[in-house]
Design an enzyme around this catalytic site. Structure first.
Site, mmCIF file in Angstrom:
data_model
loop_
_atom_site.group_PDB
_atom_site.id
_atom_site.type_symbol
_atom_site.label_atom_id
_atom_site.label_comp_id
_atom_site.label_asym_id
_atom_site.label_seq_id
_atom_site.Cartn_x
_atom_site.Cartn_y
_atom_site.Cartn_z
ATOM 1 N N LYS A 92 0.865 -1.109 0.020
ATOM 2 C CA LYS A 92 -0.159 -0.008 -0.103
ATOM 3 C C LYS A 92 0.665 0.992 0.061
ATOM 4 O O LYS A 92 1.653 1.255 0.971
ATOM 5 C CB LYS A 92 -0.963 -0.026 1.322
ATOM 6 C CG LYS A 92 -1.740 0.899 1.411
ATOM 7 C CD LYS A 92 -3.019 0.659 0.826
ATOM 8 C CE LYS A 92 -4.542 1.675 1.349
ATOM 9 N NZ LYS A 92 -5.656 1.391 0.635
ATOM 10 N N GLY A 102 -4.320 0.807 -4.285
ATOM 11 C CA GLY A 102 -4.416 2.367 -4.166
ATOM 12 C C GLY A 102 -5.087 2.645 -3.051
ATOM 13 O O GLY A 102 -5.504 1.931 -2.035
#
Length: 170
Positions: free
Chosen positions: A28, A112
């Protein structure tokens, strides 16, 4: 979008890849809404959920297979969270960090933050990061009223940016 199922999808894909014997990991680039941990470190909720998805696989290195590169306490857009923390985010720096993380495994999932237009700073957004990374995109779409419209708009935007869409998960 936020709460569209990105983290659940990433966790499920990571588990499936590892079950098939792949040397996979999940990353992430930016995590907001972190939890205060011991010694002032911030715990990333998404990486904790990924690790939870890996339970029962008997991996010695489950934590190494999941990482959040930039972590911020407030649950808000990355650009506001970074500004609040006196930090900055750039696509160049995030791309370099993602590529460095990806070099540690044969397959890397990159999740994302929020939707495709979520700002990273005053000039750059998640789309800019996806474009810089030059990776195929799997779109996670919340299965709710209006999802077909959201999905088609996102697919059009991906095409307009020259990004390759692998598909979508509802």
């Amino acid at each position: 979008d936020t709460d569209a199922g990105k983290t659940v999808t990433t966790g499920a894909l990571l588990r499936a890849l590892l079950e098939q014997g792949s040397d996979a990991r999940a990353v992430k680039p930016v995590q907001t809404g972190c939890l205060p941990g011991k010694k002032g470190q911030l715990l990333a909720p998404d990486t904790l959920r990924w690790q939870e998805a890996l339970r029962g696989l008997h991996l010695r290195d489950a934590e190494r297979r999941t990482s959040a590169l930039r972590r911020f306490l407030p649950a808000c857009s990355p650009h506001l969270a970074a500004r609040d923390a006196g930090a900055s985010l750039t696509v160049t720096e995030l791309t370099r960090s993602c590529r460095q993380e990806a070099s540690q495994a044969s397959f890397t999932l990159i999740e994302g933050a929020g939707g495709v237009y979520v700002p990273l700073n005053e000039q750059e957004d998640m789309f800019d990061l996806m474009t810089a990374l030059e990776l195929p995109v799997l779109l996670a779409v919340g299965n709710k009223l209006g999802c077909i419209n959201h999905a088609l708009l996102a697919i059009e935007a991906l095409k307009a940016r020259g990004l390759h869409g692998l598909g979508m998960v509802l």
